[in-house]
Write an enzyme that holds these catalytic residues in place. Structure first.
Site, PDB file in Angstrom:
ATOM      1  N   CYS A 164       0.838  -1.198   0.000  1.00 35.25           N
ATOM      2  CA  CYS A 164       0.000   0.000   0.000  1.00 35.25           C
ATOM      3  C   CYS A 164       0.868   1.241   0.000  1.00 35.25           C
ATOM      4  O   CYS A 164       2.089   1.182   0.053  1.00 35.25           O
ATOM      5  CB  CYS A 164      -0.898   0.025   1.242  1.00 35.25           C
ATOM      6  SG  CYS A 164      -1.974  -1.412   1.439  1.00 35.25           S
ATOM      7  N   LEU A 221      -3.009  -2.121  -2.454  1.00 31.19           N
ATOM      8  CA  LEU A 221      -2.803  -3.162  -3.460  1.00 31.19           C
ATOM      9  C   LEU A 221      -3.178  -4.468  -2.772  1.00 31.19           C
ATOM     10  O   LEU A 221      -2.491  -4.925  -1.870  1.00 31.19           O
ATOM     11  CB  LEU A 221      -1.341  -3.192  -3.924  1.00 31.19           C
ATOM     12  CG  LEU A 221      -0.955  -4.309  -4.899  1.00 31.19           C
ATOM     13  CD1 LEU A 221      -1.727  -4.168  -6.213  1.00 31.19           C
ATOM     14  CD2 LEU A 221       0.549  -4.300  -5.160  1.00 31.19           C
ATOM     15  N   SER A 222      -4.291  -5.050  -3.153  1.00 32.16           N
ATOM     16  CA  SER A 222      -4.853  -6.191  -2.434  1.00 32.16           C
ATOM     17  C   SER A 222      -4.054  -7.459  -2.708  1.00 32.16           C
ATOM     18  O   SER A 222      -3.926  -7.882  -3.858  1.00 32.16           O
ATOM     19  CB  SER A 222      -6.316  -6.405  -2.839  1.00 32.16           C
ATOM     20  OG  SER A 222      -7.068  -5.235  -2.602  1.00 32.16           O
ATOM     21  N   ILE A 223      -3.548  -8.080  -1.621  1.00 31.06           N
ATOM     22  CA  ILE A 223      -2.747  -9.298  -1.725  1.00 31.06           C
ATOM     23  C   ILE A 223      -3.333 -10.415  -0.869  1.00 31.06           C
ATOM     24  O   ILE A 223      -3.467 -11.548  -1.313  1.00 31.06           O
ATOM     25  CB  ILE A 223      -1.284  -9.031  -1.287  1.00 31.06           C
ATOM     26  CG1 ILE A 223      -0.664  -7.877  -2.095  1.00 31.06           C
ATOM     27  CG2 ILE A 223      -0.449 -10.303  -1.401  1.00 31.06           C
ATOM     28  CD1 ILE A 223      -0.439  -8.182  -3.557  1.00 31.06           C
ATOM     29  N   ILE A 224      -3.666 -10.102   0.389  1.00 31.84           N
ATOM     30  CA  ILE A 224      -4.215 -11.072   1.339  1.00 31.84           C
ATOM     31  C   ILE A 224      -5.643 -10.676   1.684  1.00 31.84           C
ATOM     32  O   ILE A 224      -5.921  -9.514   1.947  1.00 31.84           O
ATOM     33  CB  ILE A 224      -3.369 -11.129   2.641  1.00 31.84           C
ATOM     34  CG1 ILE A 224      -1.908 -11.493   2.316  1.00 31.84           C
ATOM     35  CG2 ILE A 224      -3.968 -12.107   3.639  1.00 31.84           C
ATOM     36  CD1 ILE A 224      -1.698 -12.901   1.827  1.00 31.84           C
ATOM     37  N   GLU A 238       3.967  -6.396   4.055  1.00 30.98           N
ATOM     38  CA  GLU A 238       3.427  -7.722   4.312  1.00 30.98           C
ATOM     39  C   GLU A 238       4.020  -8.270   5.606  1.00 30.98           C
ATOM     40  O   GLU A 238       5.219  -8.126   5.853  1.00 30.98           O
ATOM     41  CB  GLU A 238       3.762  -8.704   3.171  1.00 30.98           C
ATOM     42  CG  GLU A 238       3.122  -8.376   1.845  1.00 30.98           C
ATOM     43  CD  GLU A 238       1.616  -8.582   1.812  1.00 30.98           C
ATOM     44  OE1 GLU A 238       1.088  -9.314   2.676  1.00 30.98           O
ATOM     45  OE2 GLU A 238       0.972  -8.003   0.919  1.00 30.98           O
ATOM     46  N   SER A 274      12.350 -12.041  -5.132  1.00 31.39           N
ATOM     47  CA  SER A 274      13.616 -11.608  -5.738  1.00 31.39           C
ATOM     48  C   SER A 274      14.795 -12.148  -4.938  1.00 31.39           C
ATOM     49  O   SER A 274      14.628 -12.656  -3.827  1.00 31.39           O
ATOM     50  CB  SER A 274      13.693 -10.079  -5.791  1.00 31.39           C
ATOM     51  OG  SER A 274      14.027  -9.561  -4.514  1.00 31.39           O
ATOM     52  N   GLY A 275      15.986 -11.988  -5.490  1.00 34.55           N
ATOM     53  CA  GLY A 275      17.209 -12.413  -4.811  1.00 34.55           C
ATOM     54  C   GLY A 275      17.943 -11.280  -4.142  1.00 34.55           C
ATOM     55  O   GLY A 275      19.120 -11.429  -3.781  1.00 34.55           O
TER      56      GLY A 275
END
Length: 519
Positions: free
Chosen positions: A2, A50-53, A76, A358-359
């Site tokens: 967000c 930004l909807s993720i969970i 997160e 990502s790394g």
């Protein structure tokens, strides 16, 4: 993921909801899915989501059971499932299945220490109605940004991005000359400063507590130093921690994939994902017209090996219009050219997924930069030559032509270890000479007594008891990683509303590696 923002009027004046609306509007790219507001007299905050969970029920701001504690949150919390179970067992009631809600209940139990159990990336704000207290917090390694401006006795304003903060016309815009000098030395502005004198970045691993009486900063995490004894189980334990770090970062209610460069770091992450998932990993790589710089062949080898759903894209030189767009997203002066490929790989990944692993962090954890090897060499030379011998060697090296291979190493051997380490973070060893040619007489006079390497010296002193390699790794993690690498990744991914997760920067894994003695 967000964008958050808010203001606390310490003079008691009511918050203007129109200001919150403008601040949210400046960060739509960070959260295109939802918008929320909360106002309580002199305090107000907003977010773009930004909807993720729990996509359908995760509206913010979000409160506890009786509405006395409110939160907005960017990031997160990967261990939210375990924290939720613990909090439920202690009697807390949940309205959603989001990671955000664990924060308000942890605050009820722990106050400002609510950040201690969190395993993730975050910039957050908690409002306590009962005590009229605002808590701001940033994750341990600085993956998520948080700016603030404090006018004593008047107001504190905060936001995930500088452009949102500047929607408040009362925030002064005077350029910080010291920040400008550091930018000219490093190609970025190190925290806690910003390019404006009146605006600060909340440092990584810190909280800020604000009441009507004022504000105070508190460090809640610091990178540990190496332990004296080696661990025979180190490889197995690292494998366990990496697997766990990747596993909890696979929690998502939206499509998820990974960046893949073909290097060791991203390849290890993708291989671990392939082992844990019951479907092909969605991987994205970019390359360049010049094969000498393109990593696509290496990425393709790894993609075939793990059986990923692989996507490639060739990128070309950025147009002037793109450069202007990047400047808008970055807000502050920032000249790390790798922001351009990061922008393109984020754009390519967003066509297929909303979350990408990502790394990032591998070089800082495992001494992947040339300066790490050079630091170890200089340390050995100082021990052999002693102070006088080092100075004599440096005097001889000064007579060599600029650009002679090894000249800078020999020059640094003649310096105290702190100075030699700090100088490695100039974007080029020629920074002092270049600035002398570039600066006007006025700017030279304004900056002649400033030390652009002060943040690196401070980090060096905090790790002074460590060996040479672990010491410079500590400096890297506290400075360059936080203020360059993670800034670039956050802004360029958020430009495309893409969430990027870095398993190698899980703080439990980072702490384990930091405690390992030198090989």
């Amino acid at each position: 993921m967000c964008g958050i923002a808010g203001t606390y009027r310490l003079d008691g004046a009511p918050v203007d909801p129109r200001l919150l609306k403008r601040m949210a509007g400046a960060m739509v790219h960070r959260g295109p899915d939802d918008e929320g507001f909360y106002v309580d007299g002199p305090f107000g905050m907003t977010m773009r989501r930004l909807s993720i969970i729990d996509v359908g029920a995760g509206h913010q701001p979000l409160c506890n059971e009786d509405g006395s504690v409110w939160v907005v949150f960017n990031g997160e919390i990967y261990n939210y499932v375990e924290l939720r179970d613990e909090l439920t067992a202690r009697g807390h009631r949940f309205k959603t299945a989001t990671d955000t809600e664990v924060i308000v209940h942890l605050y009820e139990d722990l106050g400002r220490d609510c950040v201690q159990p969190l395993r993730g990336m975050f910039g957050l704000a908690v409002w306590d109605q009962r005590t009229r207290t605002l808590l701001l917090a940033r994750d341990r390694l600085g993956k998520k940004p948080l700016y603030y401006s404090l006018r004593s006795g008047q107001a504190l304003v905060f936001a995930s991005e500088l452009k949102a903060l500047l929607e408040d016309a009362t925030v002064e815009r005077d350029v910080d000359v010291e920040s400008l000098d550091r930018y000219a030395s490093l190609l970025y502005v190190p925290s806690p400063a910003s390019i404006f004198r009146s605006v600060r970045k909340l440092p990584a691993g810190h909280t800020l507590v604000c009441t009507p009486e004022g504000a105070s900063l508190h460090r809640y995490w610091e990178l540990p130093l190496p332990e004296p004894e080696p661990r025979p189980d180190a490889p197995d334990r690292f494998h366990e921690l990496l697997t766990e770090a990747v596993k909890i970062r696979l929690r998502s209610d939206v499509p998820l994939g990974a960046f893949l460069s073909g290097g060791v770091d991203s390849s290890a992450v993708v291989a671990t994902m392939a082992r844990l998932l019951n479907r092909p990993v969605v991987t994205t790589s970019i390359g360049f017209d010049d094969d000498g710089y393109s990593e696509l062949p290496y990425a393709a080898v790894v993609a075939r090996h793990v059986g990923s759903e692989h996507h490639e894209r060739i990128v070309t030189a950025p147009s002037p219009e793109l450069i202007e767009r990047l400047v808008w997203h970055l807000d502050e002066p920032f000249a790390d050219s790798s922001a351009v490929p990061t922008y393109f790989v984020s754009m390519a990944a967003r066509e297929h997924v909303t979350v990408a692993l990502s790394g990032d962090g591998g070089d800082e954890l495992f001494a992947g930069y040339g300066r790490h090897r050079v630091e170890a060499l200089e340390h050995r030379l100082r021990r052999v030559l002693g102070r006088r011998g080092g100075r004599a060697l440096a005097l001889a090296a000064a007579r060599l032509p600029v650009g002679t291979k090894g000249r800078n190493v020999l020059l640094d051997v003649g310096l105290p270890a702190e100075d030699g380490c700090a100088r490695k973070f100039y974007f080029t060893p020629e920074v002092p000479r270049l600035k002398a040619r570039l600066y006007s007489p006025w700017l030279r006079a304004e900056t002649e007594k400033l030390d652009p390497l002060a943040p690196f010296r401070r980090a060096f002193r905090r790790a002074a008891a460590a060996d040479a390699v672990n010491r410079i790794l500590n400096v890297d993690i506290a400075t360059y990683l936080c203020d360059d690498i993670l800034v670039k990744v956050d802004r360029m991914s958020m430009a495309h509303s893409l969430e990027v997760r870095a398993p190698l920067l899980d703080h439990k894994l980072v702490e384990f590696v930091a405690k390992l003695p030198p090989a």
